[in-house]
Design an enzyme around this catalytic site. Structure first.
Site, short mmCIF file in Angstrom:
data_model
loop_
_atom_site.label_atom_id
_atom_site.label_comp_id
_atom_site.label_asym_id
_atom_site.label_seq_id
_atom_site.Cartn_x
_atom_site.Cartn_y
_atom_site.Cartn_z
N TYR A 104 3.44 -5.43 -8.90
CA TYR A 104 4.77 -4.81 -8.95
C TYR A 104 5.85 -5.77 -8.45
CZ TYR A 104 8.71 -1.94 -7.42
OH TYR A 104 9.97 -1.45 -7.22
N TYR A 129 -1.58 -2.53 -12.50
CA TYR A 129 -0.97 -3.28 -11.40
C TYR A 129 -0.98 -2.47 -10.11
CZ TYR A 129 3.40 -0.55 -11.91
OH TYR A 129 4.33 0.45 -11.95
N CYS A 130 -0.95 -3.20 -9.00
CA CYS A 130 -0.70 -2.61 -7.68
C CYS A 130 0.53 -3.32 -7.12
CB CYS A 130 -1.92 -2.72 -6.76
SG CYS A 130 -2.48 -4.41 -6.43
N PHE A 131 0.69 -3.38 -5.81
CA PHE A 131 1.94 -3.94 -5.29
C PHE A 131 2.05 -5.45 -5.51
CE2 PHE A 131 4.70 -5.54 -1.80
CZ PHE A 131 5.88 -4.98 -2.27
N SER A 171 -5.62 -3.36 -7.46
CA SER A 171 -5.72 -3.48 -8.92
C SER A 171 -7.00 -4.20 -9.34
CB SER A 171 -4.49 -4.18 -9.49
OG SER A 171 -4.27 -5.42 -8.87
#
Length: 368
Positions: free
Chosen positions: A124, A94-96, A102
């Site tokens: 996130y 995952y990223c933000f 991602s």
């Protein structure tokens, strides 16, 4: 194929490993208990891309990102992901917001390993929102039951013997008092909330009738419980753990002297560890100086210094530490706790020693 997952409950219950590809500065502010930070871009690279995005737009920012993370740097990042996946093949990424970072990481992993890793849908932010929702009182199905008792009664030991307990102090890495600091730091507020939410989700999944908690305030060290959740916890009945004074002195010495010294020595060198521990006790005493009063503070501090000198330079034993602990419990903690109990609106449901309380809870806290 772009594989995504939004079954956040499954991630919590099965403790699925997560790869957080955000920059370290983002990870340090808050992440998830089963996540490891293997960033696509480091802090400096992310900063440069951010400036480019503001000045030249998305297309140029993406182009700069690929330039910055290329060649050996790209290979290092991909190798780190590959190594992690060899050990934890069920990991998700995952990223933000579950966007470009991602997606790129997911693509590079597939190119190198031939395997597709799922990424968290919404990243996130979406997962964090799910966890924050789990902190709402309306989401709880168990009735809270609070464990109270004087300092040294062994409340934490009791909780560890109960599978339907939520140990707030363990989650906050703090013992909830002026002396509650551990040698390792507390989690960030965000991490505390995330970890508490995960504990509540797991508890709910077991469908326990009751949720056993220590009778805490809203703050556990610097970690704060959401006010609505505090009110929900406070609605539960109170069980008082009663332990003889001498036993409480021994319990307190074991936890705050013997075990605490071992942790400090494990973190620092022997002599330095003991010095750091002694400074922690002095600092903790300083925090209760005003409430103790000048004379009592000096008396307890003198007793501590004598005990410490006795241990370090003469006997090597802990026995003398009982003196300052006895005084602190008898003259400060016990009167304070008794006053709080007198003013408390909690209904005291049961009193007993640890065996009696465990027996009572065993008969009254079965699953649905």
């Amino acid at each position: 194929m772009d594989s995504t997952c939004k079954d956040y409950k499954k991630i919590v219950i099965e403790e699925i490993p997560l790869i957080d590809v955000r920059a370290p500065i983002e990870f340090e502010k808050g992440a998830f208990i089963n996540a490891v930070n293997l960033p696509l871009m480091n802090d400096e690279e992310r900063h440069k891309v951010g400036i480019c995005y503001k000045e030249k737009g998305n297309e140029e920012a993406v182009k700069l990102g690929h330039q910055l993370v290329s060649g050996e740097i790209k290979q290092e990042r991909v190798d780190a992901w590959k190594k992690h996946l060899e050990e934890y093949p069920s990991s998700m990424i995952y990223c933000f917001r579950g966007g470009l970072r991602s997606q790129i990481s997911q693509q590079w992993i597939a190119e190198v390993t031939g395997k597709e890793i799922s990424r968290l849908e919404g990243g996130y932010k979406a997962y964090r929102n799910y966890l924050m929702g789990a902190l709402e009182p309306a989401q709880q199905i168990s009735k809270p039951v609070l464990i109270g008792g004087c300092t040294g009664a062994g409340k934490t030991t009791l909780l560890k013997n109960l599978e339907n307990a939520i140990d707030l102090e363990e989650l906050a890495n703090h013992r909830g008092s002026s002396f509650g600091k551990h040698v390792t730091p507390q989690p960030t507020q965000i991490n505390f909330e995330n970890n508490l939410a995960a504990a509540l989700i797991k508890h709910k999944n077991k469908a326990y009738r009751t949720m056993i908690l220590e009778d805490e305030g809203r703050n556990v060290g610097r970690c704060n419980l959401p006010k609505p959740l505090v009110e929900f916890f406070s609605s539960g009945d109170l069980i008082i753990l009663e332990v003889p004074f001498e036993e409480r002195v021994l319990n307190t010495m074991k936890e705050y002297v013997i075990q605490s010294q071992e942790r400090y020595i494990g973190t620092y060198q022997d002599k330095e560890g003991l010095n750091e521990w002694a400074n922690y006790i002095r600092s903790s005493l300083g925090r209760v100086k005003n409430r103790l009063g000048g004379d009592r503070y000096k008396h307890v501090l003198d007793l501590f210094e004598l005990a410490y000198q006795e241990q370090i330079y003469y006997s090597g034993c802990y026995e003398a530490h009982k003196n300052w602990i006895e005084t602190l419990l008898r003259d400060y903690y016990d009167p304070m706790y008794n006053y709080q109990i007198q003013k408390s609106k909690h209904k005291i449901k049961f009193k007993g020693n640890i065996e009696q309380v465990l027996a009572y809870l065993g008969n009254n806290s079965l699953s649905f």
